[in-house]
Design a protein around this motif. Structure first.
Motif, PDB file in Angstrom:
ATOM      1  N   THR A  43       0.766  -1.046  -0.367  1.00  0.00           N
ATOM      2  CA  THR A  43      -0.104  -0.075  -0.360  1.00  0.00           C
ATOM      3  C   THR A  43       0.824   1.049   0.013  1.00  0.00           C
ATOM      4  O   THR A  43       0.602   2.252  -0.731  1.00  0.00           O
ATOM      5  CB  THR A  43      -1.261   0.062   1.112  1.00  0.00           C
ATOM      6  N   SER A  44       1.893   1.637   0.971  1.00  0.00           N
ATOM      7  CA  SER A  44       2.709   2.179   0.567  1.00  0.00           C
ATOM      8  C   SER A  44       3.299   3.069  -1.005  1.00  0.00           C
ATOM      9  O   SER A  44       3.735   4.072  -1.108  1.00  0.00           O
ATOM     10  CB  SER A  44       3.743   1.895   1.817  1.00  0.00           C
ATOM     11  N   ASP A  45       3.912   1.811  -1.697  1.00  0.00           N
ATOM     12  CA  ASP A  45       4.183   2.090  -2.584  1.00  0.00           C
ATOM     13  C   ASP A  45       3.361   1.993  -3.658  1.00  0.00           C
ATOM     14  O   ASP A  45       3.629   3.458  -4.691  1.00  0.00           O
ATOM     15  CB  ASP A  45       4.952   0.607  -3.367  1.00  0.00           C
ATOM     16  N   VAL A  88       8.103   5.211   2.218  1.00  0.00           N
ATOM     17  CA  VAL A  88       6.719   5.378   2.894  1.00  0.00           C
ATOM     18  C   VAL A  88       7.143   3.813   3.372  1.00  0.00           C
ATOM     19  O   VAL A  88       6.940   3.176   2.765  1.00  0.00           O
ATOM     20  CB  VAL A  88       5.941   5.977   1.779  1.00  0.00           C
ATOM     21  N   SER A  89       6.415   3.858   4.534  1.00  0.00           N
ATOM     22  CA  SER A  89       6.273   2.913   5.849  1.00  0.00           C
ATOM     23  C   SER A  89       5.274   3.410   6.731  1.00  0.00           C
ATOM     24  O   SER A  89       5.549   3.934   7.254  1.00  0.00           O
ATOM     25  CB  SER A  89       7.601   2.766   5.921  1.00  0.00           C
ATOM     26  N   GLN A  90       4.051   2.591   6.664  1.00  0.00           N
ATOM     27  CA  GLN A  90       3.554   2.590   7.909  1.00  0.00           C
ATOM     28  C   GLN A  90       3.555   2.384   8.479  1.00  0.00           C
ATOM     29  O   GLN A  90       3.171   2.950   9.569  1.00  0.00           O
ATOM     30  CB  GLN A  90       2.177   1.428   7.831  1.00  0.00           C
ATOM     31  N   SER A  91       4.178   1.498   8.884  1.00  0.00           N
ATOM     32  CA  SER A  91       4.787   0.773  10.030  1.00  0.00           C
ATOM     33  C   SER A  91       6.423   1.831  10.614  1.00  0.00           C
ATOM     34  O   SER A  91       6.680   1.976  11.735  1.00  0.00           O
ATOM     35  CB  SER A  91       5.477  -0.535  11.012  1.00  0.00           C
ATOM     36  N   ARG A  93       8.622   0.440  10.087  1.00  0.00           N
ATOM     37  CA  ARG A  93       9.927  -1.294  10.746  1.00  0.00           C
ATOM     38  C   ARG A  93      10.041  -2.334   9.514  1.00  0.00           C
ATOM     39  O   ARG A  93      10.614  -2.813  10.110  1.00  0.00           O
ATOM     40  CB  ARG A  93       9.580  -1.573  11.886  1.00  0.00           C
ATOM     41  N   THR A  94       9.114  -1.877   8.372  1.00  0.00           N
ATOM     42  CA  THR A  94      10.071  -2.572   7.085  1.00  0.00           C
ATOM     43  C   THR A  94      11.440  -2.600   6.731  1.00  0.00           C
ATOM     44  O   THR A  94      11.910  -1.463   6.522  1.00  0.00           O
ATOM     45  CB  THR A  94       8.812  -2.229   5.988  1.00  0.00           C
ATOM     46  N   GLU A  95      11.973  -3.685   7.217  1.00  0.00           N
ATOM     47  CA  GLU A  95      13.300  -4.055   7.595  1.00  0.00           C
ATOM     48  C   GLU A  95      13.812  -3.255   6.045  1.00  0.00           C
ATOM     49  O   GLU A  95      14.741  -2.636   5.880  1.00  0.00           O
ATOM     50  CB  GLU A  95      13.970  -4.739   7.582  1.00  0.00           C
ATOM     51  N   LYS A 220      -7.530  -8.018  -3.752  1.00  0.00           N
ATOM     52  CA  LYS A 220      -7.229  -8.873  -3.671  1.00  0.00           C
ATOM     53  C   LYS A 220      -6.458  -9.768  -1.883  1.00  0.00           C
ATOM     54  O   LYS A 220      -6.959 -10.319  -1.714  1.00  0.00           O
ATOM     55  CB  LYS A 220      -5.609  -8.889  -4.401  1.00  0.00           C
ATOM     56  N   GLU A 221      -6.448  -8.890  -1.135  1.00  0.00           N
ATOM     57  CA  GLU A 221      -5.814  -9.271   0.138  1.00  0.00           C
ATOM     58  C   GLU A 221      -6.978 -10.010   0.988  1.00  0.00           C
ATOM     59  O   GLU A 221      -6.901 -10.815   2.509  1.00  0.00           O
ATOM     60  CB  GLU A 221      -4.761  -8.019   0.776  1.00  0.00           C
ATOM     61  N   ALA A 222      -8.346  -8.614   0.794  1.00  0.00           N
ATOM     62  CA  ALA A 222      -9.165  -9.114   1.965  1.00  0.00           C
ATOM     63  C   ALA A 222     -10.322  -9.821   0.964  1.00  0.00           C
ATOM     64  O   ALA A 222     -11.413 -10.060   2.106  1.00  0.00           O
ATOM     65  CB  ALA A 222      -9.974  -7.597   2.563  1.00  0.00           C
TER      66      ALA A 222
HETATM   67  O1  M6R Z   1       4.689  -0.947   7.123  1.00  0.00           O
HETATM   68  P1  M6R Z   1       4.588  -0.662   5.724  1.00  0.00           P
HETATM   69  O2  M6R Z   1       3.958   0.599   5.125  1.00  0.00           O
HETATM   70  O3  M6R Z   1       6.250  -0.738   4.934  1.00  0.00           O
HETATM   71  O4  M6R Z   1       4.584  -2.192   5.159  1.00  0.00           O
HETATM   72  C1  M6R Z   1       4.232  -2.209   3.754  1.00  0.00           C
HETATM   73  C2  M6R Z   1       3.085  -3.401   3.193  1.00  0.00           C
HETATM   74  O5  M6R Z   1       3.489  -4.668   3.521  1.00  0.00           O
HETATM   75  C3  M6R Z   1       1.898  -2.940   3.749  1.00  0.00           C
HETATM   76  O6  M6R Z   1       1.552  -1.988   2.920  1.00  0.00           O
HETATM   77  C4  M6R Z   1       1.133  -3.555   2.817  1.00  0.00           C
HETATM   78  O7  M6R Z   1       0.356  -4.130   1.633  1.00  0.00           O
HETATM   79  C5  M6R Z   1      -0.603  -3.618   3.306  1.00  0.00           C
HETATM   80  N1  M6R Z   1      -0.878  -4.076   4.886  1.00  0.00           N
HETATM   81  C6  M6R Z   1      -1.595  -3.796   2.558  1.00  0.00           C
HETATM   82  O8  M6R Z   1      -3.022  -3.008   2.869  1.00  0.00           O
END
Ligand code: M6R
Length: 340
Positions: A43-45, A88-91, A93-95, A220-222
């Motif tokens: 999603t961040s992409d 860009v990353s929600q967390s 923390r994505t390594e 796709k995911e949900a």
């Molecule tokens: O925490 P991040 O944004 O780095 O995570 C990246 C993806 O794993 C994340 O955006 C994932 O695609 C979403 N949960 C989809 O809804």
């Protein structure tokens, strides 16, 4: 997922309040930028795709999406002098994303983090400048409020790079999103139209391309639906052959953008071929050319993606429930949270 969708107006307000004062910091850091390199996954992409189109179309700077494998697998150094790398990353923390941002810095780039992980997250700590979104904790695996607040951060980034847009348009976003949550359009018709289908094509162009990619990812995911997200320019170069009675199209457009006429023409072509075409946004003209449709935000094209995804999020949640899937915890997926 449903409650996190509903939190978006407040999350967007809080994020814009926090980040608009940082426009000057972006301006200083980005002063010598000749190119941007976005680093993200999932999603961040898709938020990065919005950033790319926004900054190329309205700030006139070339943008690229990073291939993290160049940094983490091939370990190849590139000359990134004059490049602003935006991770860009929600967390936060994505390594792979943290590692690729560190690589970009070593290669000479200036760096920005867009994250909901807070200023102490590894990504924010690694970057020269952190734009921290204020979405609150997101528990559902499918990202919703962290995505739209990432888009708000992209808008702030564009303003700092002197985009030729009206910053005041951003003030209208939270209310426009609120209206869509209250009245997203004909959700039932789209749920009915997709529930027994093996696949769907989701398409948009220009700034709305990011929305098409993100809606396809959500489906796709949900919903475990084989959803193909692509630009309608690319759709016409072959993939349209898969659109038929079993494979409908969802076509996304802002209500007033330059891509609207092409989207309407495509809707007419799809329905003319006997397939269902579902509109998202595009105003009354796209709705008239579609089998059924969801509303879009009453916003100018540059900022419309912040609202355009919202009816698609509601559709995803409703379709997942119709299919007996718990959208909060789809099979085979884990979320990197802000506290991992
Ligand atoms: O925490 P991040 O944004 O780095 O995570 C990246 C993806 O794993 C994340 O955006 C994932 O695609 C979403 N949960 C989809 O809804």
């Amino acid at each position: 997922m449903r409650s996190e969708i509903a939190e978006q107006p407040a999350a967007l307000r809080a994020t814009l309040d926090a980040l608009l004062p940082q426009v000057e910091e972006v301006r200083r850091l980005g002063a010598r930028t000749r190119q941007l390199l976005f680093i993200a996954r999932g999603t961040s992409d898709n938020a990065a795709v919005y950033g790319r189109y926004l900054i190329e179309a309205h700030a006139g700077r070339l943008c690229a999406l990073a291939a993290p494998s160049i940094a983490t697998t091939y370990r190849r150094r590139l000359d990134l002098d004059g490049v602003l790398a935006v991770a860009v990353s929600q967390s936060g923390r994505t390594e792979e994303i943290v590692e690729t941002l560190d690589w970009a810095k070593e290669c000479g780039a200036r760096t920005v983090a867009i994250t909901n992980g807070g200023p102490e997250s590894p990504l924010a700590l690694s970057a020269d400048l952190a734009l921290c979104t204020v979405a609150g904790e997101e528990k559902a695996v499918p990202a919703t409020k962290t995505y739209t607040t990432q888009l708000a951060a992209m808008a702030v980034l564009a303003l700092g790079l002197d985009a030729d847009v009206n910053a005041a348009d951003l003030d209208r976003v939270p209310d426009a999103v609120e209206k869509l949550i209250e009245n997203p359009g004909d959700l039932d018709a789209l749920v009915d139209g997709l529930a027994d289908k093996p696949g769907v094509v989701v398409s948009g162009r220009g700034l709305a391309f990011s929305t098409a990619l993100e809606l396809a990812l959500k489906l796709k995911e949900a919903c475990y639906l084989h959803a193909m997200g692509l630009s309608y320019a690319d759709l016409l170069h072959g993939p349209i052959a898969v659109v038929d009675e079993d494979t409908p199209a969802i076509l996304v457009a802002a209500q007033d953008g330059p891509t609207l006429p092409g989207t309407i023409a495509l809707a007419e072509r799809v329905t003319g071929a006997g397939a269902a075409s579902f509109g998202v946004g595009g105003g009354s003209r796209l709705a008239a050319a579609s089998t059924a449709s969801l509303h879009g935000p009453d916003l100018p094209e540059w900022v419309a993606p912040l609202g355009l995804i919202v009816p698609g999020q509601l559709l995803t949640e409703a379709l997942a429930r119709r299919l007996g899937i718990d959208p909060d915890a789809p099979r085979g997926l884990n979320k990197v949270t802000q506290t991992d």
